[in-house]
Design an enzyme around this catalytic site. Structure first.
Site, mmCIF file in Angstrom:
data_model
loop_
_atom_site.group_PDB
_atom_site.id
_atom_site.type_symbol
_atom_site.label_atom_id
_atom_site.label_comp_id
_atom_site.label_asym_id
_atom_site.label_seq_id
_atom_site.Cartn_x
_atom_site.Cartn_y
_atom_site.Cartn_z
ATOM 1 N N ARG A 1 0.812 -1.224 0.000
ATOM 2 C CA ARG A 1 0.000 0.000 0.000
ATOM 3 C C ARG A 1 0.846 1.274 0.000
ATOM 4 O O ARG A 1 0.485 2.275 0.612
ATOM 5 C CB ARG A 1 -0.957 0.002 1.207
ATOM 6 C CG ARG A 1 -1.955 -1.143 1.224
ATOM 7 C CD ARG A 1 -2.917 -1.064 0.042
ATOM 8 N NE ARG A 1 -3.888 -2.153 0.088
ATOM 9 C CZ ARG A 1 -3.785 -3.282 -0.590
ATOM 10 N NH1 ARG A 1 -2.748 -3.485 -1.395
ATOM 11 N NH2 ARG A 1 -4.707 -4.212 -0.509
ATOM 12 N N SER B 1 -11.453 -1.377 1.630
ATOM 13 C CA SER B 1 -10.837 -1.662 2.931
ATOM 14 C C SER B 1 -10.435 -0.361 3.616
ATOM 15 O O SER B 1 -9.809 0.500 3.002
ATOM 16 C CB SER B 1 -9.589 -2.531 2.747
ATOM 17 O OG SER B 1 -9.947 -3.784 2.219
ATOM 18 N N GLU C 1 -5.956 2.846 5.416
ATOM 19 C CA GLU C 1 -5.714 2.603 3.989
ATOM 20 C C GLU C 1 -6.479 3.646 3.169
ATOM 21 O O GLU C 1 -6.010 4.090 2.129
ATOM 22 C CB GLU C 1 -6.166 1.187 3.611
ATOM 23 C CG GLU C 1 -5.891 0.825 2.184
ATOM 24 C CD GLU C 1 -6.081 -0.658 1.900
ATOM 25 O OE1 GLU C 1 -6.623 -0.954 0.824
ATOM 26 O OE2 GLU C 1 -5.697 -1.499 2.729
#
EC number: 1.3.1.98
Length: 306
Positions: A168, A217, A299
């Site tokens: 990420r 998410s 995230e």
């Protein structure tokens, strides 16, 4: 707002509301929203823009909370001039505004396997910036290079290795706008690739609240990788599992809610404000810290003024 901005060929809109451009449907306005006509238009505009004025590149808003006070400076949103997809040999070239799902489908039709992109919400620019991944595959596994326009309007070709892609994470300089990405893809049978994508979609729809207003998410997995989708996948250090153990599945705060179906999905269940969504996320982080000792990292990207 009194500042004089360069006159582009594309659309430049002052005081543009952003809520309708994000999947969570929250947030205040941008001082300016710029939708460039093409890469040259973007480069000219940035070259002529006061260097002190901040710019924020925005994709389709699938992974974004814009705070209620909106965004100072110029929000840049790429559109039709940046969504071309081409397959040549084992290489897929996609504009930054092309949707991940469209790239996966177009590649599969050409007998190329980028099927992991099929269930990732959002566009290629965002996928590169976040090194998006699922089922154990990531952008980093396929990316060759990207084209980007720097904050000063100069054009750059950046090799994947120079982006330092990690879970990420990428190191794209502040204010730079990715315009195109090139991927290496393994050959595959179009029918088999299509069937695999259908199976992935069915699996996603069974486990995630795909019909609700979410941004995917909410928190990164402390394990440091995406779910692999394999039978031996451990859920011990998955964000959803820690949130569930903290008793927060379905937890509500105002119009914001952690999904009953998948507790790592933050939902705008009933006219939530950005402040409510962010506050619920921070409550979740605090409770998970207390119950497990793990410090969940967002995230979802949060930008703008409260």
């Amino acid at each position: 707002m009194t500042q004089t901005l360069p006159t582009p060929r594309g659309a430049l809109t002052p005081n543009r509301a952003l809520a309708d451009l994000t999947w969570l449907r929250v947030g205040g306005p941008a001082d300016w929203l710029f939708q460039p006509a093409d890469e040259g238009d973007l480069a000219d505009f940035l070259r002529g823009l006061d260097p002190a004025l901040p710019v924020f590149p925005m994709g389709v808003g699938s992974n974004l909370i814009v705070r209620d006070g909106g965004i100072r400076g110029v929000v840049i949103r790429l559109g039709r001039g940046f969504n071309a997809i081409a397959c040549d040999g084992g290489i897929v070239t996609a504009g930054a505004a092309a949707l991940d799902a469209h790239v996966a489908r177009r590649a599969a039709e050409a007998g190329l396997d980028l099927t992991f992109l099929r269930t990732i919400p959002g566009s290629i620019g965002g996928a590169v910036r976040m090194n998006a991944g699922c089922y154990g595959a990531y952008v980093a596994d396929h990316l060759i290079s990207v084209r980007a326009v720097a904050r000063d309007g100069s054009l750059h070709e950046i090799a994947a290795a120079d982006l330092r892609l990690a879970y990420r994470h990428s190191e794209i300089p502040e204010g730079w706008v990715v315009t195109e990405a090139r991927f290496r893809a393994e050959p595959g049978d179009p029918a088999e690739l299509a069937a695999r994508m259908e199976e992935q979609l069915a699996r996603r729809n069974a486990s995630q609240p795909t019909r609700d207003r979410s941004a995917g998410s909410t928190f990164r997995n402390p394990a440091g990788f995406s779910s692999t989708g394999r039978a031996d996948d451990s859920h011990e250090l998955k964000a959803w599992s820690l949130i569930d153990a903290a008793g927060l599945r379905g937890h509500r705060l105002g119009g914001a809610q952690m999904s009953e179906k998948h507790p790592n999905f933050l939902l705008n269940a009933d006219g939530a404000t950005a402040a409510e969504l962010e506050a619920l996320g921070e409550l979740v982080r605090q409770k998970v810290r207390e119950t497990s000792g793990h410090d969940l990292q967002w995230e979802v990207i949060r930008v703008g003024r409260p």
